[in-house]
Design an enzyme around this catalytic site. Structure first.
Site, PDB file in Angstrom:
ATOM      1  N   LYS A  38      -1.696   5.069   8.679  1.00 47.07           N
ATOM      2  CA  LYS A  38      -0.912   5.160   7.428  1.00 47.07           C
ATOM      3  C   LYS A  38      -1.845   5.351   6.230  1.00 47.07           C
ATOM      4  O   LYS A  38      -1.632   6.248   5.401  1.00 47.07           O
ATOM      5  CB  LYS A  38      -0.083   3.876   7.244  1.00 47.07           C
ATOM      6  CG  LYS A  38       0.605   3.793   5.891  1.00 47.07           C
ATOM      7  CD  LYS A  38       1.156   2.414   5.567  1.00 47.07           C
ATOM      8  CE  LYS A  38       1.567   2.355   4.105  1.00 47.07           C
ATOM      9  NZ  LYS A  38       2.066   1.053   3.680  1.00 47.07           N
ATOM     10  N   THR A  89       0.872  -1.172   0.000  1.00 47.71           N
ATOM     11  CA  THR A  89       0.000   0.000   0.000  1.00 47.71           C
ATOM     12  C   THR A  89       0.907   1.219   0.000  1.00 47.71           C
ATOM     13  O   THR A  89       1.653   1.440   0.960  1.00 47.71           O
ATOM     14  CB  THR A  89      -0.897   0.024   1.255  1.00 47.71           C
ATOM     15  OG1 THR A  89      -1.647  -1.191   1.302  1.00 47.71           O
ATOM     16  CG2 THR A  89      -1.849   1.206   1.209  1.00 47.71           C
ATOM     17  N   LYS A 132      -7.804   1.462  -3.067  1.00 44.95           N
ATOM     18  CA  LYS A 132      -7.455   1.025  -1.701  1.00 44.95           C
ATOM     19  C   LYS A 132      -7.618   2.164  -0.690  1.00 44.95           C
ATOM     20  O   LYS A 132      -8.217   1.989   0.369  1.00 44.95           O
ATOM     21  CB  LYS A 132      -6.013   0.512  -1.713  1.00 44.95           C
ATOM     22  CG  LYS A 132      -5.375   0.287  -0.357  1.00 44.95           C
ATOM     23  CD  LYS A 132      -5.691  -1.054   0.216  1.00 44.95           C
ATOM     24  CE  LYS A 132      -5.141  -1.189   1.626  1.00 44.95           C
ATOM     25  NZ  LYS A 132      -5.575  -2.414   2.270  1.00 44.95           N
TER      26      LYS A 132
END
Ligand code: NAD
Length: 290
Positions: free
Chosen positions: A237, A87, A162
């Site tokens: 994050k 990611t 995402k």
């Protein structure tokens, strides 16, 4: 297939194990983590990528991905494929794809959802960005490591999907937790609250599948003293990445920004680090308005 795998941490190791179990020849490199059984150890990222038909990366962030890509792209053969499952920020995903394209190498950005359990069970969801042809080449590997792969669009589209998904998740988890804390103060039984909301318009994955209230709904990290699961710092994050993308694209995301700020405070100042991201409920529980 000859596969190079770089980044064999919590997620990468079980993913590589599943590729080995499916009969692929996997050569791995990690700065620190041990090689899973059946994965040949390379001495550098470059050595892992050398001669591989496909290189898979599963790394902590975009800066590291860019460095690793700069190392390995010159060693990869023209026509090889790079599949980045980390990611990372959308910009890094696009930059790596552009650099690779100049060398005749195709890239798929393919971050995953499903966590460590999904990686071990081979039931991850992949959200992918890149050309149709590159996606088609990566798909048989997605089928081994996961149960679903969605081709979301051009380079960076997987990362975009995402971070949008996880922005919704962060916001709905906070909303679910603060609603439980309000219900407590109103004297409403938590099971009744679940029974109503999980079948009403306030329902969501956070309530129905991953209920933050212990002993209520299906088993979730709240039933295990909020041991992750999905750690609060990983949610922080991802919310940071969505805010970075929102700034870069001039998108107005006030709820995402507030969720980012709440998780930042939770992780940095309120002992949230190392706890599941649903531990927002005990955080709200102990607070008043002041
Ligand atoms: P991790 O920290 O366990 O693994 C990352 C690995 O990369 C480590 O073993 C580290 O030594 C290695 N590494 C770092 N720099 C390197 C370099 N230059 N060369 C080679 N190896 C290097 O992290 P993780 O939980 O496996 O997560 C990996 C990625 O997957 C992250 O981007 C994360 O956001 C994403 N992700 C994680 C989860 C989860 O539940 N853990 C879920 C979805 C997505």
């Amino acid at each position: 297939m000859k596969i190079g795998f770089i980044g064999l941490g919590n997620m990468g190791a079980p993913m590589a194990r599943n590729l080995v179990a499916a009969g692929h020849a996997v050569t791995g490199f990690d700065l620190a983590a041990p090689m899973p059984e059946g994965v040949a150890k390379a001495d550098s990222a470059l050595a892992a990528a050398d001669g591989a038909e496909v290189v898979i990366t599963m790394l902590p962030n975009g800066g590291i991905l860019r460095n690793v890509a700069a190392d390995i792209l010159p060693a990869m053969s023209e026509g090889a494929l790079l599949v980045d499952c980390s990611t990372v920020d959308v910009e890094s995903a696009r930059a790596v794809a552009e650099d690779a394209a100049r060398r005749g190498i195709e890239v798929v950005d393919a971050p995953v959802s499903g966590g460590i359990g999904g990686a071990a069970a081979g039931t991850l969801t992949f959200m992918a960005g890149g050309s149709e042809a590159a996606f088609a080449r990566a798909e048989p590997l997605f089928d081994i490591m996961g149960q679903k792969a969605v081709h979301c669009g051009a380079a960076g589209a997987g990362q975009s999907a995402k971070i949008c998904n996880n922005m919704i998740l962060g916001v709905t988890m906070i909303a679910t937790c603060e609603a439980f804390a309000l219900a407590d103060k109103l004297g409403l039984d938590r099971q009744k609250m679940f029974d109503v909301v999980s079948t009403s318009s306030g329902s969501s994955w956070s309530m129905n599948t991953y209920c933050p209230a212990p002993g209520v709904g299906p088993t979730s990290p709240s039933d295990n003293d909020y041991t992750p699961g999905f750690a609060a710092e990983l949610m922080l994050k991802d919310l940071g990445l969505s805010q970075q993308a929102a700034e870069a694209s001039n998108a107005d995301t006030p709820m995402g920004a507030l969720a980012h700020d709440l998780y930042r405070r939770f992780v940095e100042d309120e002992d949230g680090r190392g706890r599941d991201f649903s531990a927002m409920l005990p955080r709200f529980e102990t607070r008043g308005r002041g």
